[in-house]
Structure formats: structure tokens, C-alpha cells
Write a protein that holds these residues in place. Structure first.
Motif, PDB file in Angstrom:
ATOM      1  N   MET A 143     -31.820 -49.605 -34.606  1.00  0.00           N
ATOM      2  CA  MET A 143     -30.489 -49.291 -34.100  1.00  0.00           C
ATOM      3  C   MET A 143     -30.409 -49.523 -32.591  1.00  0.00           C
ATOM      4  SD  MET A 143     -28.367 -45.672 -34.223  1.00  0.00           S
ATOM      5  CE  MET A 143     -27.893 -45.778 -35.949  1.00  0.00           C
TER       6      MET A 143
ATOM      7  N   ARG B 105     -25.935 -42.473 -34.228  1.00  0.00           N
ATOM      8  CA  ARG B 105     -24.744 -43.326 -34.325  1.00  0.00           C
ATOM      9  C   ARG B 105     -23.561 -42.686 -33.609  1.00  0.00           C
ATOM     10  NH1 ARG B 105     -20.617 -43.144 -37.597  1.00  0.00           N
ATOM     11  NH2 ARG B 105     -21.609 -41.775 -39.125  1.00  0.00           N
ATOM     12  N   LYS B 106     -23.410 -41.357 -33.751  1.00  0.00           N
ATOM     13  CA  LYS B 106     -22.329 -40.653 -33.058  1.00  0.00           C
ATOM     14  C   LYS B 106     -22.502 -40.736 -31.539  1.00  0.00           C
ATOM     15  CE  LYS B 106     -19.666 -38.853 -36.283  1.00  0.00           C
ATOM     16  NZ  LYS B 106     -18.196 -39.107 -36.337  1.00  0.00           N
TER      17      LYS B 106
ATOM     18  N   MET C  77     -29.981 -40.243 -38.199  1.00  0.00           N
ATOM     19  CA  MET C  77     -29.346 -41.519 -37.873  1.00  0.00           C
ATOM     20  C   MET C  77     -27.860 -41.336 -37.604  1.00  0.00           C
ATOM     21  SD  MET C  77     -31.898 -43.385 -37.701  1.00  0.00           S
ATOM     22  CE  MET C  77     -31.068 -44.930 -37.310  1.00  0.00           C
ATOM     23  N   MET C  78     -27.234 -40.385 -38.304  1.00  0.00           N
ATOM     24  CA  MET C  78     -25.821 -40.092 -38.038  1.00  0.00           C
ATOM     25  C   MET C  78     -25.646 -39.584 -36.615  1.00  0.00           C
ATOM     26  SD  MET C  78     -23.315 -37.311 -39.895  1.00  0.00           S
ATOM     27  CE  MET C  78     -21.635 -37.053 -39.328  1.00  0.00           C
TER      28      MET C  78
ATOM     29  N   HIS D 239     -27.952 -52.364 -30.652  1.00  0.00           N
ATOM     30  CA  HIS D 239     -26.890 -51.967 -29.727  1.00  0.00           C
ATOM     31  C   HIS D 239     -27.325 -52.015 -28.261  1.00  0.00           C
ATOM     32  CE1 HIS D 239     -24.141 -50.662 -32.927  1.00  0.00           C
ATOM     33  NE2 HIS D 239     -25.215 -50.208 -33.555  1.00  0.00           N
TER      34      HIS D 239
ATOM     35  N   GLY E 284     -29.691 -37.442 -30.151  1.00  0.00           N
ATOM     36  CA  GLY E 284     -28.464 -38.063 -30.637  1.00  0.00           C
ATOM     37  C   GLY E 284     -27.254 -37.364 -30.063  1.00  0.00           C
TER      38      GLY E 284
ATOM     39  N   LEU F 103     -23.753 -43.214 -29.952  1.00  0.00           N
ATOM     40  CA  LEU F 103     -23.335 -44.564 -29.546  1.00  0.00           C
ATOM     41  C   LEU F 103     -21.836 -44.595 -29.251  1.00  0.00           C
ATOM     42  CD1 LEU F 103     -25.283 -46.879 -32.029  1.00  0.00           C
ATOM     43  CD2 LEU F 103     -25.605 -46.736 -29.544  1.00  0.00           C
ATOM     44  N   GLU F 104     -21.068 -43.839 -30.028  1.00  0.00           N
ATOM     45  CA  GLU F 104     -19.620 -43.780 -29.821  1.00  0.00           C
ATOM     46  C   GLU F 104     -19.263 -43.127 -28.487  1.00  0.00           C
ATOM     47  OE1 GLU F 104     -18.032 -41.771 -33.222  1.00  0.00           O
ATOM     48  OE2 GLU F 104     -18.841 -43.227 -34.655  1.00  0.00           O
TER      49      GLU F 104
ATOM     50  N   GLN G 227     -27.940 -36.173 -44.735  1.00  0.00           N
ATOM     51  CA  GLN G 227     -28.865 -36.836 -43.817  1.00  0.00           C
ATOM     52  C   GLN G 227     -30.315 -36.565 -44.208  1.00  0.00           C
ATOM     53  OE1 GLN G 227     -27.901 -39.020 -41.126  1.00  0.00           O
ATOM     54  NE2 GLN G 227     -26.184 -38.837 -42.564  1.00  0.00           N
TER      55      GLN G 227
END
Length: 530
Positions: free
Chosen positions: A340, A238-239, A234-235, A344, A224, A241-242, A329
Motif C-alpha cells: 500500500m 487506507r483511512k 488495512m482499513m 501511494h 493508521g 491516506l484520505e 478487519q
């Protein structure tokens, strides 16, 4: 009067720091030149060791993770080593500067015994560190070698400046030397060193000195975005992805009930580093993943450790909202990450941590992982299949997976076109050759700007990184020069240095003549009076 007072204060200060004698001492120092040479030697070693520590900072988690595996307690050992190395290098360099100033103002080089003890301790520290790297972390020397491709042009300019500054001391010694043989030795040695410094760019080969800059490598989120959130949560994904990553990199293991979940550590105390297993399941913190069901695993807190230990020294940059989210988390399943990735349109690459323990394909991690992937409905071409065990079976079941290799010969034998290798495994020339053959090259784990810039210039297709939030904003490498422009800088620096040194040589010769004339006149005056 004021000038003489300031000079006297400066002499007292320098004498006090270097020799710990605040009052002028006329006793003859014991081998001052030998000790100054030793100081110079240790200073060079300390500075070189600090350079190695700085370059190896990209892989600092290797040291901390290995220490945790042995001690079962998290301590940021690498930062401790960095601080000690920085203090040692600063101490030695300052002492060397004070020694040079002593030489300039004509003070005796009377190094205090306490400094001598510290220098020996510094030499011992650097020696032990170097031996430790050679024994336990030998691969890091490849990283140091690679770093010279990024730093050599700047080290050359620094060497030219240092040579120019030191030249006046050399010329001063040359003009004061009495036997002709000493003069010849001093000048020949200096000319040899100067030639080596001025011509060393002939040996510099950097991929960032080029007319054709390759496209920017794509980013793959290593577990991640572990600098922005707890790894493999998951956080964290998601980070990433940014940051605009093209793929998630993770680690897959099977629970007791054969459900794939995400976790990197896979030896004894699998969950001790990144979860609260010791608190949640007392007495079971030493159990392996096969002793926990997925439901049990998802009751563990997988974020509090991140805020407590700050493994990558990044927690302070997070907002309070992010800290609260990180603190809550949990351990995610592979199915959650696949949803996810599918949503995306992001690819997925992973290690199977316990594949070697399987007794057949249908009982293997590969089988259950492949089955979970198929059930998720994600496009098969979004799966970068890395595990080599049962590759043939997986390819028969899911021919759409992109097969990824970590050995060039295996890839060639299998007719593949995708490599995933450690960043120091391939030279810039090898990366360039592979890219010309339309082979995709992903390199791991790249965390520092200088290394990302170097691999960008080398032509890497993508890099796996902990620092996607840093690299996403880079529009070009930290430096990139056309060969003609670099040659112009190199020649200009050398010519300016030569002119300055020639001027310093003439100035020192003039000063020496004036000084000699004054001494001769002082000798004549008593004779005339007589």
C-alpha cells in the motif's frame, strides 16, 4: 410590591441551596468566613484539576491501556475521571457563586454541613488525583506547562475580567472597614494582585505570538487512523491516506514462522485487547506472538473490539458501511502495508517491539523486517528506520533508508538529521534551533487541536497523530498573533479594566457616603422628636 416579592423568592432560593434553610434563620453561623474561604480554595483546586484533566486528554489512551494491562478488561477509565472532575468543578463553582450572591444580598453565609462533607470529599479527590499524576504520570506536568503557552493569553484576559467583577466587592469591604489598618491591608493586597494580573503578559512566552508563522506540519498516521478504523488494520491505513498523511506509523512483530506482522501490544495477552483470540483459540489468549503462525494470526478478527469498546469515542461518527467494514478487519502482515505504501508513495516508520530479545543480527527482528522491505520493492528512501538496535548492520544492507533517532546526542554523534520524539521532549526554542540546522523533527502523539497549533507555531516538521481527519482541514493554527497586535490587546484590556475599577471605586464611595448620611439622619429623628 412585585419587586419585593421577587427579592424575597430569590433570597429563599439562595438560602435553601447554600444553607438548606428555606425559612430565615437568625442563629449566628459558625465561622462563616472560614468556610467561605475553604469553599473558594476547593473551587480553585477543582477548577485547576479540571484544567489538568482537559489538557491530559491528549494522552488519555495511556491511562486506559495501562489499566487494561493490569486488569485485562477494557474500561474507559479516563472518561470516568473526566466526568467526576467536571461534576466536582461545576458543584464547587455553583456553590461559590451562590455564596457570593449571599454576600451581595446580605444573607448570612451559613454553609450546610452536607456541603462541608462534599467539599472535603472533593478536596480528597483532587489530592489523590494530583498524587497519582505525580507518581504514575509525571511526564504529563510537562504537557500542562506547554499548555500555558497556548492558553496563557486567554487566561490573562479571563483574570482581568474576573478581577474587574470582583473589585466592587473589594471596594465595598474597603469603604466599610473601620480601622485604618484594615483599609490599608485590603487596598495594598488588592493593588498587589492587580499588578500581578495586569503585568503577567511580560512573563508569557508563546511561539504563536510571532511575525513569522512556520509551514504546517505534515501528518503521520499513528497506527493508521485509529479514530476512523481499528488500529493497525488495512482499513485504518487506507483511512489515513484520505487525510493526506506523508507516512504510516506502525508496530512490527515476528510470528512463529518469522513473518513480520502489525500489532502494538507485545507483553502478556498480546492479542487480547484488539482481537477475538479468546474466542478463536480458547486457552491460548495468554500466549505471546511467537506461539502463533502468520496464517493463524490472520484468522483473528481485529475489528469487532473497536466497535464494542469505542476506544477513542469516535465510532458514532462512522457510517454504517464503515462500521461493517471495521467489523471484519484482520491482522495484516508487513508485506501488505508495504504494498500500500509503495502504491501511494507514502513513507513508513515503525517500532520493532521485540528487538531486545534477539541474540544476533541474522536472528533479529531487524534482519527479517529488512529482508521483507527489500523484497517489497519499495523505494528505500521511503523507509524511516527508527529501531536503534543493529542500526549499523541495517545501514550497510540498505544504505538508502532514512535513519531516524529519538535522542539528540545519538543523532549528532551519528551525523543524522531526523528526530522522532515525544511532543513534550523538546521546547519551542529547541525545535526552532533544530529546524535552523535542517533537522527534521517529528513529534508524537498529537491528538488535540491546541497542541497541534502550538507545535505548528513552534516549527515542527511533522506530527504523528490519531486525529489526522481533524488536522487535515486546518489551514492555520487555532490562534496566531503578531507581537504588536497582542500588546495592543493586552494594554487595551488593562486600561479598560482600570477605568472600570476606578468608576466602581467612586460609585462605592458615593453609596457608602449616602448610606452613612441616611444612618445619621435616622439617629437625629428620635432626638428631634424627644
Amino acid at each position: 410590591m412585585w419587586k419585593n416579592t421577587m427579592i424575597s423568592i430569590a433570597k429563599t432560593f439562595l438560602r435553601g441551596i447554600y444553607s438548606c434553610h428555606w425559612i430565615s434563620d437568625n442563629t449566628r453561623p459558625n465561622r462563616p468566613c472560614c468556610w467561605f474561604s475553604f469553599l473558594s480554595f476547593v473551587s480553585i483546586l477543582a477548577l485547576s484539576w479540571m484544567y489538568v484533566c482537559y489538557i491530559a486528554f491528549n494522552d488519555r489512551t495511556d491511562v486506559n491501556d495501562q489499566a487494561f494491562e493490569n486488569l485485562k478488561t477494557w474500561v474507559n477509565w479516563y472518561m470516568i475521571v473526566m466526568v467526576i472532575s467536571a461534576v466536582l468543578a461545576t458543584y464547587c463553582l455553583l456553590l461559590l457563586v451562590f455564596g457570593l450572591l449571599h454576600f451581595v444580598i446580605g444573607e448570612p453565609l451559613n454553609l450546610h454541613w452536607l456541603h462541608k462533607v462534599f467539599l472535603f470529599l472533593g478536596l480528597l479527590t483532587v489530592t489523590m488525583g494530583t498524587v497519582g499524576v505525580c507518581i504514575e504520570w509525571e511526564k504529563e506536568w510537562k504537557t500542562v506547562y506547554m499548555s500555558f503557552q497556548a492558553t496563557a493569553p486567554f487566561l490573562h484576559l479571563c483574570a482581568v475580567v474576573a478581577l474587574t467583577l470582583i473589585s466592587w466587592l473589594v471596594f465595598k469591604s474597603y469603604h466599610k472597614a473601620q480601622p485604618s489598618a484594615c483599609k490599608v491591608f485590603i487596598m495594598m493586597t488588592f493593588m498587589f494582585v492587580s499588578a500581578a494580573v495586569f503585568l503577567c503578559p511580560l512573563a508569557i512566552c508563546s511561539p504563536c505570538i510571532t511575525n513569522n508563522l512556520p509551514p504546517k506540519p505534515s501528518l503521520v498516521g499513528h497506527r493508521g487512523a485509529p479514530m476512523l478504523a481499528p488500529e493497525n488494520t488495512m482499513m485504518s491505513f487506507r483511512k489515513s491516506l484520505e487525510c493526506g498523511v506523508v507516512a504510516f506509523e506502525t508496530d512490527v512483530q515476528l510470528s512463529k514462522d518469522m513473518k513480520p506482522f502489525l500489532m502494538h501490544d507485545n507483553k502478556s495477552n498480546t492479542f487480547l485487547r484488539t482481537t477475538d483470540v479468546k474466542k478463536k483459540f480458547p486457552g491460548r489468549d495468554g500466549d505471546r506472538h511467537t506461539n502463533f503462525t502468520l496464517q493463524e494470526l490472520q484468522t483473528l478478527n481485529a475489528g469487532e473490539w473497536f466497535l464494542r469498546t469505542d476506544p477513542l469515542q469516535s465510532v458514532s461518527s462512522l457510517s454504517e458501511e464503515d462500521k461493517r467494514e471495521a467489523e471484519n478487519q484482520t491482522v495484516p502482515s508487513l508485506s501488505e502495508l508495504l504494498l500500500m505504501a509503495k502504491k501511494h508513495n507514502v513513507s513508513l516508520i515503525f517500532d520493532l517491539k521485540n528487538e531486545n530479545n534477539s541474540t544476533g543480527f541474522h536472528n533479529s527482528d531487524s534482519y527479517y523486517t529488512t529482508d521483507t522491505i527489500k523484497k517489497s520493492g519499495i523505494s528505500p528512501d521511503k523507509i524511516w528506520w527508527l529501531p536503534k538496535e543493529y542500526r549499523h548492520n541495517v545501514r550497510n544492507i540498505s544504505p538508502g533508508f532514512k535513519q531516524v533517532y529519538n535522542v539528540v546526542d545519538e543523532m549528532n554523534a551519528d551525523g543524522g538529521s531526523f528526530l522522532n520524539m515525544e511532543y513534550s521532549s523538546l521546547s519551542a526554542h529547541e525545535i526552532s534551533d533544530l529546524r535552523e540546522k535542517n533537522v527534521s523533527v517529528n513529534l508524537w502523539v498529537v491528538n488535540e487541536r491546541w497542541l497541534f497549533s502550538l507545535l505548528w507555531c513552534s516549527g515542527a516538521s511533522s506530527v504523528t497523530t490519531n486525529a489526522c481527519h481533524i488536522f487535515k482541514n486546518m489551514s492555520k493554527p487555532d490562534w496566531h498573533l503578531e507581537p504588536n497586535k497582542y500588546m495592543g490587546i493586552w494594554i487595551s484590556a488593562d486600561v479598560i479594566s482600570l477605568l472600570l475599577m476606578f468608576g466602581l471605586f467612586l460609585w462605592q464611595r458615593k453609596r457608602n457616603r449616602v448610606s452613612r448620611r441616611n444612618r445619621e439622619e435616622k439617629r437625629r429623628i428620635p432626638l428631634l422628636n424627644f
